[in-house]
Write an enzyme that holds these catalytic residues in place. Structure first.
Site: not given
Lengths: 759, 759
Positions: A340-341, A480, A592-593
């Protein structure tokens, strides 16, 4: 000015070779050549050609590390120049980002006391993607001697050289040929039988013309080699040019040796310097459309340019069968897979600076739709399910299992559960169309993706009878740390958006091109019955919220997890792991984000400022930034909500991800998402550029104290728009007539005029 | 006793790796495996199989450096053990010559501070020449970790890796196979399509049995590899055995993978220790028949044993298609070619210690007779002309051209002019027959060589009408400083001897086996007409002499050359180049090695003591010893003429040729002639053993002051004879009844009795 165009190192430490191979990678979208030092054996060389994938005995299909054309050994008498085992008196490497040229200088003292200087240049042409070249200026400082140059194309290359258990060979060597001038090696991948030819030639020159005295061609198993002998005098300079040509059977149906030999001769005829100039000219044009200038802050200036340089280096609009991988063409990390980056982090840069590239990246998704349909079918769904990790054909290539240190299998769930990739791609299509109004694309390709991803979501929704709502359970969001969660807000919100947008766009298509609409419905097996069903269901998709209606819950039950906040930061300003107090990581609110912040960035116009602020503050204290994607989001959102101090910190973190190696794995390849995030931080964040619900460009810039002036350029519907921000004013120049909003006020700018608004 | 059986080093210096690879080579006549260190990449590895030759793009046919089965990489976590880039705390290698086992011990400290001990054993079996094995005892001194062992067979090997311009690949990799257990790699040489399979397997063991946790098999282009993962605890020892099998299509007509796999399984079933014992037992038997014991002088004791060990290691009596090359199976030097070194320097050792080997070496010449005949024909002669350099088929393989430093071609004349090889081989046949009385050999093979070499000489002789004599002009004798000389005494004298001996032996054959005699004449195209012609011509062959009739002139005109004597010696006792006073070397009387002294050694019974003395003294002052063949001749002749002081010096020079590397090129391979010269110096020189014209063994020993006792063993016509010399007595033991002369007096020794004669 030169200084702020160069990434430079002056000290040699062989343990840093892998990192600098990534940083000094030269790529042109067609191929990436890691910045290896010819005179060192330490590191992890890489020669990647976009779209050349293979599985063979590897765990999953991966980008092939192709035969190495870079080998250029220099010998004084019989002694090889190897900077790791000789006395290195002087060392310097410099990447000239303005022109796309890598310079390296070495001064070595051999065991015999002989001192040799070698100055090199290298470029991977943007003028003709099949070409690359190098120049070597050799100067014996204090001796005369016989020397040799050994030009080799090495077919013994394998993937994962440093990962003992997964080391894999992806091609067989078919044949070598003596091109006279030059040598060539043809290989073929195991699975798809892609043929690859690397061809190189070396030509020498001093004031008498050629310096070589004899040449010997040799075929050595998987290597081909030519050896040149020459004699040098003390204090004189000798120049050797190396010409390289690369072709694969993906590029042409003709016999590759023939094609490569003709191209190599053409290249030699044109000459090194002429090609270098043409290559630099392409870079001038690229910079003209994308440069971000920061006066007063050299670190930020070099840093942002490095990110733009490498991101722009990774795109190849002429091949709609390839995209940009998470590590671009800069290393074997993540196996050359596309995540998806690309759509969420990198695509905006291209949408607003080079829309042709943006289109080709989206065409890669279109061209892998059949793979996405196979994924859906294999998983019991309908429509198209884009893979979490994508290689050449769109089928899911995320490894199912990894191993821990002790060799125990560890299940990797992202390929099964990280569904949001589907709406990320749908969003990318919309973002591209909104900026470009490329109707041809939306008619022929974009709508098909929007509809088939919507069809997937419709089949994926689970009805909760008790609550009369639709849920998406057992998923992984961008964060994640938490697997198998129910009703992840990022996933659910964007799934809903995806279905809604599909319905809107099919209406638009029905108006625009009724035949295309009909055939598409026919092909995708959908009708008004389906559209009605989608409409009904999407409004019942569950979006978890806190009780106050502003703070959004990352997923159902997240707020019930142990709430451990981050209290300390390390010397780099990165969070220090707090005491988990006996909890397992996935039983805490540490992430994580930030899924919620991410959502509010992607669909900024759907959330009010207060919501953004509340959620930013809540999640910032719980985000460990264990993804290079994370800091840039906080940088942009920080500026939106007024946390300027942290924004600048996160911006530096983002742009220096590889240069400072602050994730510790730059050696694996470029953090390509971070390069896109760098641009977004600069332009969406400091530049304050956004597009409102009426599709009017808005500019709400803010710049830190240390910046004297900040300039960026975007392409808005075919018009170049340049925005300059200094301490006093915001100046906006446009090539065409344009309506804008600056700090919330409406302005019209006439073609080739400049609007100046006081800050 | 252990000490004097071991060649040992305790210090590591990577620049010495090539030298010690030669010294620590393990060979069994079938194959030679250079003594490479598994944990260093520096050096020149070698895996040579007797008889496997190839030319491909090399200048001449050469011994093939075959695929390398020795690779055994050890990793701690991902870090490879490489003694050149880690801290080497302890190092020791020791060649146990008694049992033919190479021991190596390493203690390394990794960058992480981890300390690892590795103890290794390696042997190349003499019990079964297709087998070799190694044992590794691994001890993590101060850590626990995951480790890997990577067992590789490397098919990327080329010849002449260190000679850039002549680097050549001699085989292609056909296929790899997973033997489970074990891996195998099949290659095929380019010219003769000889297939070669190397197969290896590793098996581990600690007190719980197997230590390995997982295995991965991989084919990597020209390499095949298996990777084993295991976990180690601090302070424990882990043992890994490596089993190796080698087969070529020269050995069997069966499919090689099948043969190798069966053999590998058999080997594993028998086990490492059992094979090692069987191997050591063979060495016990060999030493029993060849050992030379020197008490009181450890340097001499270890030195002589080293020479015997390596010479005995180089013979393989089961294959009469191969001989022993100038560098044996110990390196690529002289390209694996066989020279006169074999018959003149090495053969006597085998004739008197292991006649079966001597016979097989001569059979190699018989089996290459057709090549020798082609040489004669190509050069316009008749009969058989053995090549100066011989590879697999007896055709001349001496390179015609070399190049100097500046790349200018330099003509090499030895292959055209060094004819004496023909009579050297003829002499070897006679020497073998004289010692063994092997009539079957002389009838079926020896006579044919003697006659066809005589036929060559007859066609080579040039009639000088003016002098009514036969000459051999434009030749090179053993002293290669002088090319294109006329009537070289060594050449002419032995040519005459060759013709005379052929005539004698054909008379003998006519008596012994009339049918064989007739068919031989028929086949070789000779009759009494020829024999008569030979008889007439041989008596008129010109032998140049000084006017006094005692001092022999090396070649016609030699005494007219500038007479420059050697006056100085370096710290090693080797001659220092005298001032040439403007002369070119070939215009002086300086010589590389002494033709006249050599002749007087070969045909000792034909020259009186005074002649020997006069010529020894004259030539000794003019010999530069620029051949490793030279010192041993002076050692033996010195003892004959009473120059005992110099004899001991030359003896040490000879036995330490490789151990001290006093020719500076031990890295290229064993000085095999020098190993034979060492034995001759010991037994013919100090041991005073010779055979007189009545074929009675004579013993006239002399030993230096520093020796307390000196013992050697010979095989005289099937009887083991052991001679011990101490300060007082000479004691001779014989297995059978035997007549001998000791210091000129006749004795009869009864079977199993010992004769003691006071000195």
């Amino acid at each position: 000015m030169h200084r702020v165009w160069n990434v430079e190192i002056n000290e040699y430490n062989s343990t840093q070779n892998r990192k600098y191979e990534t940083i000094f990678t030269l790529a042109n979208g067609y191929r990436g050549l890691r910045g290896a030092i010819e005179f060192s054996k330490i590191g992890e060389r890489g020669n990647f050609i976009a779209g050349v994938f293979d599985k063979n005995t590897a765990q999953v299909t991966e980008i092939v590390n192709c035969q190495d054309p870079l080998i250029f050994n220099i010998y004084v008498d019989g002694e090889i120049i190897d900077i790791d085992s000789t006395n290195l008196l002087d060392f310097n490497r410099s990447l000239d980002m303005k022109n796309g040229i890598l310079y390296s200088n070495y001064k070595v003292e051999l065991k015999s006391g002989r001192i040799l200087e070698i100055k090199t240049e290298r470029f991977v042409s943007r003028n003709n993607v099949h070409r690359w070249a190098a120049k070597y200026i050799i100067k014996p400082v204090n001796f005369k001697a016989k020397m040799f140059i050994e030009n080799i194309i090495d077919g013994t290359v394998v993937n994962s050289t440093l990962d003992l258990a997964n080391l894999t060979k992806h091609f067989e060597v078919l044949d070598a040929e003596d091109f006279k001038p030059g040598i060539a090696l043809k290989t073929r991948t195991f699975d798809n039988k892609i043929e690859i030819v690397e061809a190189t030639a070396v030509l020498s020159e001093d004031e008498n013309g050629n310096i070589f005295k004899s040449r010997k061609y040799t075929k050595l198993g998987e290597k081909v080699r030519e050896l040149y002998e020459f004699f040098v005098e003390e204090g004189k300079e000798y120049t050797v040019f190396k010409y390289g040509i690369t072709y694969t059977s993906r590029d042409t149906k003709k016999e590759l040796f023939e094609v490569a030999q003709r191209e190599l001769r053409d290249f030699i005829n044109i000459g090194y310097e002429a090609e270098k100039e043409a290559h630099s000219n392409v870079w001038q044009r690229l910079w003209d459309g994308m440069d971000v200038k920061i006066k007063g802050d050299d670190t930020a200036q070099i840093g942002i340019r490095f990110n733009l340089f490498q991101l722009a280096s990774s795109a190849y609009p002429d091949d709609p069968r390839v995209s940009i991988a998470a590590k671009a063409l800069h290393g074997e990390g993540y196996k050359g897979h596309v995540f998806w980056d690309t759509e969420i982090f990198m695509l905006p840069f291209f949408v607003y600076t080079n829309p042709e590239v943006a289109k080709s990246l989206l065409m890669y998704r279109y061209n892998t739709l059949d793979g996405a349909r196979r994924n859906a079918q294999l998983n019991g769904f309908k429509g198209a399910q884009f893979p979490w990790e994508s290689a050449d054909d769109g089928t899911e290539v995320t490894p199912k299992w990894g191993v821990d240190y002790d060799g125990n299998p560890v299940r990797i769930w992202t390929g099964d559960e990280e569904y949001h990739i589907n709406s990320d791609i749908a969003f990318g299509i919309w973002e591209y169309f909104r900026a470009t109004k490329d109707e041809e694309f939306l008619i022929n390709y974009g709508t098909e993706i929007l509809l088939d991803t919507a069809k997937f979501w419709n089949s994926r929704l689970e009805y909760n009878k008790a609550q009369d709502r639709y849920e998406i359970n057992r998923v992984i969001g961008p964060d994640e740390f938490h697997e198998h969660v129910n009703n992840n807000v990022y996933t659910n919100y964007l799934a809903k958006w995806n279905m809604k947008k599909a319905l809107e766009v099919k209406e638009w298509l029905k108006e625009k091109d009724r035949i295309k609409y009909k055939t598409l419905c026919n092909q995708l097996g959908i009708s008004d019955v389906d559209f009605k069903e989608w409409e009904e269901k999407l409004n019942k998709i569950y979006i978890p919220m806190a009780k106050d209606g502003k703070l959004i819950e990352q997923f159902e039950g997240y707020f019930d997890l142990a709430d451990i906040e981050i209290t300390e930061h390390d010397e780099n300003g990165m969070p220090v792991w707090p005491d988990l107090k006996g909890h397992k990581l996935h039983d805490t609110q540490l992430i994580k984000q930030p899924d919620v912040v991410m959502l509010m960035l992607v669909l900024g116009e759907e959330f009010d400022l207060e919501s953004k602020k509340i959620n930013y503050e809540y999640y910032e204290k719980r985000t460990m930034h264990k993804s290079s994607l994370s800091p840039s989001m906080y940088s942009i959102m920080g500026l939106t909500v007024g946390d300027t101090q942290n924004s600048y910190k996160y911006f530096l973190k983002t742009i220096l991800t590889d240069l400072e190696d602050n994730q510790g794995n730059a050696g694996h390849g470029l953090h390509a998402a971070s390069t896109g995030g760098s641009w977004q931080s600069a332009v969406f964040g400091f530049g304050g550029f956004s597009v409102d619900e009426n599709e009017i460009p808005n500019f709400n810039p803010w710049i830190p104290e240390v910046w004297d002036e900040f300039t960026y350029t975007i392409n808005w519907r075919g018009s170049k728009v340049e925005v300059t921000v200094d301490r006093k004013n915001v100046s906006i120049y446009s090539q065409k007539d344009i309506d804008v909003k600056v700090y919330g006020k409406d302005y019209s700018i006439a073609a080739n005029e400049k609007l100046v608004v006081a800050r």
